[in-house]
Design an enzyme around this catalytic site. Structure first.
Site, short mmCIF file in Angstrom:
data_model
loop_
_atom_site.label_atom_id
_atom_site.label_comp_id
_atom_site.label_asym_id
_atom_site.label_seq_id
_atom_site.Cartn_x
_atom_site.Cartn_y
_atom_site.Cartn_z
CG ASN A 1 -0.45 -0.19 2.52
OD1 ASN A 1 0.61 -0.78 2.70
ND2 ASN A 1 -1.16 0.31 3.51
CB ILE A 2 1.66 3.67 -2.33
CG1 ILE A 2 2.53 2.47 -2.72
CG2 ILE A 2 2.45 4.98 -2.47
CD1 ILE A 2 2.87 2.40 -4.20
CD GLU A 3 -1.70 4.66 4.57
OE1 GLU A 3 -1.26 5.53 5.36
OE2 GLU A 3 -2.43 3.70 4.94
CB CYS B 1 -5.17 -1.31 -2.02
SG CYS B 1 -6.49 -0.56 -1.06
CD GLU C 1 -5.27 -5.96 -1.57
OE1 GLU C 1 -4.75 -4.83 -1.46
OE2 GLU C 1 -6.03 -6.43 -0.71
CB CYS D 1 -10.71 -2.50 0.01
SG CYS D 1 -10.14 -1.79 -1.55
CB CYS E 1 -8.56 -4.51 -4.01
SG CYS E 1 -7.39 -3.18 -3.65
#
Ligand code: THU
Length: 141
Positions: free
Chosen positions: A42-44, A53, A55, A90, A93
């Protein structure tokens, strides 16, 4: 590549998670038909909605390199510095997975690489909207 090796790749990918806001770190490993494993984390973003996300990051890696057919996806997540927990994909995804994978596609979740729960995409996203759903001749369900 067995389930456990794929899950270990998801745990390894989780180490790269960039999650300074939620502190919830996720890794994903996507096994392509030819045996190549594509990973993502994940890359916020400070603009929270721009977060990617794990995935979808894995799918972007794979599709960006020409892969379109996949055998399985493994996901590993958990709070930073804490125990990992089974982390289901989620909704967004699940929809992205459904673009490339059918209802029998295996999605592997685990709190540790030794204990893997196996789901199918059909269990996680029944009656998915897909390209076929746009066919005016196709009746639902
Ligand atoms: N997250 C994923 O990477 N995959 C999921 O399917 C569930 C949520 C991430 C997004 C966000 O960075 C953090 O977990 C908390 O929601």
């Amino acid at each position: 590549m067995n389930d456990r090796e794929l899950m270990e790749a998801a745990f390894a990918a989780r180490k790269n998670a960039y999650a300074p806001y939620s502190h919830f770190q996720v890794g994903a490993a996507l096994l392509a038909e030819d045996g190549t494993v594509y990973t993502g984390c994940n890359i916020e973003n400070s603009s929270y909605g721009a977060t990617l996300c794990a995935e979808r990051a894995a799918f972007a890696q794979a599709v960006g390199q020409g892969a379109r057919r996949f055998r399985a996806l493994a996901v590993a997540g958990g709070p930073e510095g804490g125990a990992t927990v089974e982390t289901p994909p989620c909704g967004i995804c699940r929809q992205v997975i459904a673009e490339f994978c059918g209802p029998d596609f295996p999605v592997l979740l685990a709190a540790s690489p030794e204990r893997i729960s196996r789901y199918t995409l059909g269990q996680l996203l029944p009656e998915a909207f897909t390209q076929a759903s746009m066919d005016p001749g196709k009746a639902f369900p």
